[in-house]
Each structure stands twice: as C-alpha cells, then as structure tokens.
Design a protein around this motif. Structure first.
Motif, PDB file in Angstrom:
ATOM      1  N   LYS A  92      57.748  27.060  24.269  1.00 43.99           N
ATOM      2  CA  LYS A  92      59.039  26.960  23.577  1.00 43.99           C
ATOM      3  C   LYS A  92      59.689  28.329  23.427  1.00 43.99           C
ATOM      4  O   LYS A  92      60.915  28.471  23.577  1.00 43.99           O
ATOM      5  CB  LYS A  92      58.833  26.309  22.212  1.00 43.99           C
ATOM      6  CG  LYS A  92      58.461  24.829  22.278  1.00 43.99           C
ATOM      7  CD  LYS A  92      58.131  24.255  20.913  1.00 43.99           C
ATOM      8  CE  LYS A  92      57.684  22.798  21.034  1.00 43.99           C
ATOM      9  NZ  LYS A  92      57.266  22.226  19.721  1.00 43.99           N
ATOM     10  N   SER A  93      58.888  29.347  23.143  1.00 41.96           N
ATOM     11  CA  SER A  93      59.449  30.690  23.004  1.00 41.96           C
ATOM     12  C   SER A  93      59.982  31.194  24.335  1.00 41.96           C
ATOM     13  O   SER A  93      60.993  31.909  24.388  1.00 41.96           O
ATOM     14  CB  SER A  93      58.401  31.654  22.446  1.00 41.96           C
ATOM     15  OG  SER A  93      57.357  31.896  23.385  1.00 41.96           O
ATOM     16  N   LYS A  94      59.327  30.809  25.414  1.00 37.30           N
ATOM     17  CA  LYS A  94      59.782  31.240  26.736  1.00 37.30           C
ATOM     18  C   LYS A  94      61.060  30.502  27.160  1.00 37.30           C
ATOM     19  O   LYS A  94      61.926  31.073  27.827  1.00 37.30           O
ATOM     20  CB  LYS A  94      58.671  31.020  27.756  1.00 37.30           C
ATOM     21  CG  LYS A  94      57.545  32.038  27.664  1.00 37.30           C
ATOM     22  CD  LYS A  94      58.061  33.446  27.957  1.00 37.30           C
ATOM     23  CE  LYS A  94      56.953  34.390  28.360  1.00 37.30           C
ATOM     24  NZ  LYS A  94      57.472  35.707  28.787  1.00 37.30           N
ATOM     25  N   VAL A  95      61.183  29.239  26.775  1.00 38.44           N
ATOM     26  CA  VAL A  95      62.426  28.507  27.027  1.00 38.44           C
ATOM     27  C   VAL A  95      63.568  29.149  26.239  1.00 38.44           C
ATOM     28  O   VAL A  95      64.675  29.333  26.762  1.00 38.44           O
ATOM     29  CB  VAL A  95      62.276  27.019  26.653  1.00 38.44           C
ATOM     30  CG1 VAL A  95      63.639  26.323  26.656  1.00 38.44           C
ATOM     31  CG2 VAL A  95      61.336  26.322  27.614  1.00 38.44           C
ATOM     32  N   ALA A  96      63.292  29.494  24.999  1.00 38.39           N
ATOM     33  CA  ALA A  96      64.309  30.153  24.177  1.00 38.39           C
ATOM     34  C   ALA A  96      64.751  31.473  24.810  1.00 38.39           C
ATOM     35  O   ALA A  96      65.941  31.820  24.789  1.00 38.39           O
ATOM     36  CB  ALA A  96      63.767  30.398  22.775  1.00 38.39           C
ATOM     37  N   ALA A  97      63.796  32.202  25.384  1.00 36.32           N
ATOM     38  CA  ALA A  97      64.125  33.460  26.050  1.00 36.32           C
ATOM     39  C   ALA A  97      65.016  33.221  27.262  1.00 36.32           C
ATOM     40  O   ALA A  97      66.005  33.940  27.484  1.00 36.32           O
ATOM     41  CB  ALA A  97      62.843  34.167  26.475  1.00 36.32           C
ATOM     42  N   GLU A  98      64.669  32.229  28.060  1.00 38.03           N
ATOM     43  CA  GLU A  98      65.478  31.906  29.240  1.00 38.03           C
ATOM     44  C   GLU A  98      66.908  31.561  28.836  1.00 38.03           C
ATOM     45  O   GLU A  98      67.879  32.002  29.467  1.00 38.03           O
ATOM     46  CB  GLU A  98      64.852  30.742  30.007  1.00 38.03           C
ATOM     47  CG  GLU A  98      63.544  31.078  30.697  1.00 38.03           C
ATOM     48  CD  GLU A  98      63.037  29.923  31.545  1.00 38.03           C
ATOM     49  OE1 GLU A  98      63.764  28.905  31.655  1.00 38.03           O
ATOM     50  OE2 GLU A  98      61.931  30.023  32.104  1.00 38.03           O
ATOM     51  N   GLN A  99      67.056  30.769  27.796  1.00 41.12           N
ATOM     52  CA  GLN A  99      68.379  30.358  27.333  1.00 41.12           C
ATOM     53  C   GLN A  99      69.172  31.554  26.819  1.00 41.12           C
ATOM     54  O   GLN A  99      70.366  31.696  27.110  1.00 41.12           O
ATOM     55  CB  GLN A  99      68.243  29.289  26.255  1.00 41.12           C
ATOM     56  CG  GLN A  99      67.677  27.975  26.761  1.00 41.12           C
ATOM     57  CD  GLN A  99      67.352  26.987  25.657  1.00 41.12           C
ATOM     58  OE1 GLN A  99      67.214  27.363  24.487  1.00 41.12           O
ATOM     59  NE2 GLN A  99      67.213  25.715  26.006  1.00 41.12           N
ATOM     60  N   PHE A 100      68.516  32.426  26.079  1.00 41.92           N
ATOM     61  CA  PHE A 100      69.178  33.610  25.530  1.00 41.92           C
ATOM     62  C   PHE A 100      69.675  34.517  26.646  1.00 41.92           C
ATOM     63  O   PHE A 100      70.820  34.986  26.629  1.00 41.92           O
ATOM     64  CB  PHE A 100      68.208  34.366  24.623  1.00 41.92           C
ATOM     65  CG  PHE A 100      68.826  35.517  23.884  1.00 41.92           C
ATOM     66  CD1 PHE A 100      69.603  35.294  22.762  1.00 41.92           C
ATOM     67  CD2 PHE A 100      68.626  36.821  24.312  1.00 41.92           C
ATOM     68  CE1 PHE A 100      70.178  36.362  22.067  1.00 41.92           C
ATOM     69  CE2 PHE A 100      69.192  37.885  23.634  1.00 41.92           C
ATOM     70  CZ  PHE A 100      69.973  37.661  22.504  1.00 41.92           C
ATOM     71  N   ILE A 101      68.827  34.758  27.630  1.00 40.82           N
ATOM     72  CA  ILE A 101      69.201  35.615  28.762  1.00 40.82           C
ATOM     73  C   ILE A 101      70.343  34.991  29.559  1.00 40.82           C
ATOM     74  O   ILE A 101      71.304  35.670  29.946  1.00 40.82           O
ATOM     75  CB  ILE A 101      67.977  35.865  29.663  1.00 40.82           C
ATOM     76  CG1 ILE A 101      66.971  36.760  28.931  1.00 40.82           C
ATOM     77  CG2 ILE A 101      68.385  36.492  30.993  1.00 40.82           C
ATOM     78  CD1 ILE A 101      65.620  36.838  29.602  1.00 40.82           C
ATOM     79  N   SER A 102      70.257  33.700  29.803  1.00 39.30           N
ATOM     80  CA  SER A 102      71.298  33.007  30.571  1.00 39.30           C
ATOM     81  C   SER A 102      72.658  33.090  29.890  1.00 39.30           C
ATOM     82  O   SER A 102      73.699  33.188  30.549  1.00 39.30           O
ATOM     83  CB  SER A 102      70.910  31.538  30.777  1.00 39.30           C
ATOM     84  OG  SER A 102      69.703  31.432  31.495  1.00 39.30           O
ATOM     85  N   GLU A 103      72.658  33.056  28.563  1.00 42.05           N
ATOM     86  CA  GLU A 103      73.911  33.096  27.805  1.00 42.05           C
ATOM     87  C   GLU A 103      74.476  34.502  27.674  1.00 42.05           C
ATOM     88  O   GLU A 103      75.694  34.689  27.636  1.00 42.05           O
ATOM     89  CB  GLU A 103      73.674  32.514  26.405  1.00 42.05           C
ATOM     90  CG  GLU A 103      73.380  31.017  26.400  1.00 42.05           C
ATOM     91  CD  GLU A 103      72.894  30.530  25.047  1.00 42.05           C
ATOM     92  OE1 GLU A 103      72.806  31.366  24.100  1.00 42.05           O
ATOM     93  OE2 GLU A 103      72.592  29.325  24.921  1.00 42.05           O
ATOM     94  N   LYS A 104      73.599  35.503  27.604  1.00 45.10           N
ATOM     95  CA  LYS A 104      74.039  36.854  27.254  1.00 45.10           C
ATOM     96  C   LYS A 104      74.180  37.804  28.443  1.00 45.10           C
ATOM     97  O   LYS A 104      74.926  38.786  28.363  1.00 45.10           O
ATOM     98  CB  LYS A 104      73.043  37.469  26.264  1.00 45.10           C
ATOM     99  CG  LYS A 104      72.925  36.732  24.929  1.00 45.10           C
ATOM    100  CD  LYS A 104      74.176  36.872  24.092  1.00 45.10           C
ATOM    101  CE  LYS A 104      73.991  36.244  22.720  1.00 45.10           C
ATOM    102  NZ  LYS A 104      75.192  36.394  21.872  1.00 45.10           N
ATOM    103  N   CYS A 105      73.459  37.546  29.528  1.00 47.88           N
ATOM    104  CA  CYS A 105      73.412  38.515  30.631  1.00 47.88           C
ATOM    105  C   CYS A 105      74.313  38.102  31.788  1.00 47.88           C
ATOM    106  O   CYS A 105      74.390  36.927  32.143  1.00 47.88           O
ATOM    107  CB  CYS A 105      71.982  38.684  31.129  1.00 47.88           C
ATOM    108  SG  CYS A 105      70.881  39.433  29.922  1.00 47.88           S
ATOM    109  N   SER A 106      74.944  39.099  32.379  1.00 48.66           N
ATOM    110  CA  SER A 106      75.809  38.835  33.535  1.00 48.66           C
ATOM    111  C   SER A 106      75.003  38.658  34.814  1.00 48.66           C
ATOM    112  O   SER A 106      75.376  37.878  35.694  1.00 48.66           O
ATOM    113  CB  SER A 106      76.796  39.993  33.715  1.00 48.66           C
ATOM    114  OG  SER A 106      77.584  40.174  32.564  1.00 48.66           O
ATOM    115  N   ASN A 107      73.905  39.404  34.919  1.00 46.72           N
ATOM    116  CA  ASN A 107      73.074  39.360  36.118  1.00 46.72           C
ATOM    117  C   ASN A 107      71.608  39.327  35.721  1.00 46.72           C
ATOM    118  O   ASN A 107      71.146  40.182  34.963  1.00 46.72           O
ATOM    119  CB  ASN A 107      73.335  40.591  37.000  1.00 46.72           C
ATOM    120  CG  ASN A 107      74.780  40.670  37.448  1.00 46.72           C
ATOM    121  OD1 ASN A 107      75.221  39.871  38.260  1.00 46.72           O
ATOM    122  ND2 ASN A 107      75.513  41.627  36.902  1.00 46.72           N
TER     123      ASN A 107
END
Length: 256
Positions: A92-107
């Motif tokens: 779950k923590s890794k899914v949260a990380a993926e979602q956070f990166i996808s929302e915040k990072c351009s690349n």
C-alpha cells in the motif's frame, strides 16, 4: 571553495535522480504503518525536485524503484495496466508512492521490481541476501522449509542496473518527456522451492534438505501475496533489455 560551488551546482541541477530508499521488510511495515508511509512515499524528494522547477530551469528524470507487491497475487504474470490491490502495508505504501510521483512529477520511470538478487556489494550490506542465505543454510546441512505455492520473478541485480543506465542515457541524450511504468522482473516464474532447488543443484547440495511447505502453514505476521509473477514484455520492447534467467543469475551470484 571551487569544489563547494561545484557541488552546490551539481545538487541543484540533477539530470537523473534514482530513488532506492525504502522500508522494504513487509513485517516491519505492518508493525509501523506510519514509518512505512513516511519512508516509502518520497514526498520530501519530490517536493524538492518540484521546487527546482519553480526556481530555475530544471529538466530531470526521476527513476523510482517500486515493487511487485502492489499486485494482489491471485493470478500469474501481471501486466502494468492491471489493477493494483496490495494485501499488506508495504504494498500500500508503494502504491501511494507511485500515485504521488505520477501526480507531482513531469518526468518519471517507475520500476516495479521483483526480488533483486546478486553478489554481495563492494561495501557489504548487513541484511541477508536471498541466494546467499539459501546457499548458507543448505551448505550447513540444515533441513529448511520453503514455500511451494508462493511465486515470484526474481531479477538479477546487474539487469536492474542496466535498466537504470539505459533510462538515464536515453534521457540525457534525448530529454523527451517520459512517464513510464515498467515491470522489472526476470523471465522465470519460480516458487521458493524452485529457487532453493536451483541453488542446491548448482552448488551440489542435498535436495532432501529442502522441505516443501505451503505458505499458509507459517504465520509471518503479515499477509504475503501468493503469485505476483510479472509480464515483462513492455520492458523488453521499450528498452530492448532481456533479463537473464534465474538459473544463470544464481550461477553468476555464486561464482567464486
């Protein structure tokens, strides 16, 4: 003074950032969910990178190591576009990380890694390495239990390095916008028993020392997905890298 200025410049303008930081022991994550989320969701790193974009011209690629444990484990050969249903806090923590990166990072490039194995590092790590641990218990003549119904696609560490280098070189030479999600596993779906048998065969250990048991027979203090083998077709097609077989990786790991 010149060195200090150079280091400041280097830190402020990265081309590629590789995030390997993680609290990766599932039981430890289960015991302290807050710590798992704090460590595994790289909010400070991503916010810092975002601040660079706001204050100066910055064009970076974030390569983030995720995990196969984002998958539920109820079928074989998961694909990247499949549903993620983690069964434990680590996943779950890794899914949260993926979602956070996808929302915040351009690349970014998110790499869902399976068990990473290989030789000891130049600066030895303190944690037990999977292949070395199996070799160690079998070499002592100890009968050891291994699960016959828990499947993974272990990946050789130098293949992971090759993938990260390929992504980095492509980014530095082309700098094209990239939002990439890849399964990073080896080509073989193997059970824990099959992993141990491969080590035993290569090293000449007695196969009778390997006791096959069900994962359900052991209480590990955390739920563990049964089959999170991954389809790596997208990895091979995108980067032209075909990870080596589990057997070849074990042989290279145990070379003297």
């Amino acid at each position: 003074m010149e060195l200090k200025s150079f280091l400041i410049c280097l830190v402020r303008s990265p081309d590629v950032v590789v995030n390997c930081a993680a609290l990766s022991v599932p039981r430890a994550c289960e015991m302290d969910p807050a710590a798992a989320m704090s460590v595994n969701v790289p909010s400070s790193l991503v916010n810092w990178l975002s601040s660079l974009e706001e204050t100066q011209e910055s064009n970076y690629l974030l390569i983030h190591l995720s995990t196969d444990q984002v998958y539920e484990g109820v079928k074989s050969f998961y694909k990247e576009d499949g549903e993620v249903v983690p069964v434990n806090v680590y996943g779950k923590s890794k899914v949260a990380a993926e979602q956070f990166i996808s929302e915040k990072c351009s690349n970014f490039a998110i790499l869902r890694s399976s068990i990473i194995f290989g030789p000891q590092t130049i600066s030895p790590v303190s944690k037990s390495l999977p292949i070395q641990w199996v070799d160690g218990v079998l070499s002592k003549g100890n009968t050891t239990e291994f699960f016959h119904d828990e499947f993974r696609c272990p990946v050789y560490v130098k293949d992971v390095v090759a993938i990260i280098l390929a992504l980095s070189k492509t980014w530095i030479s082309e700098a094209k916008q990239r939002k990439l999600l890849l399964n990073v596993g080896g080509p073989d779906r193997v059970s824990r028993v099959q992993m141990a048998e491969t080590v035993a065969d290569i090293r000449g250990h007695n196969l009778s020392l390997i006791k096959s048991v069900s994962a359900s027979s052991v209480d590990r203090g955390v739920m563990s997905p049964a089959d999170i083998s991954m389809d790596i077709t997208k990895l091979v097609q995108t980067l032209g890298i075909s990870p080596i077989s589990f057997r070849d990786g074990v042989r290279l790991t145990l070379e003297l």
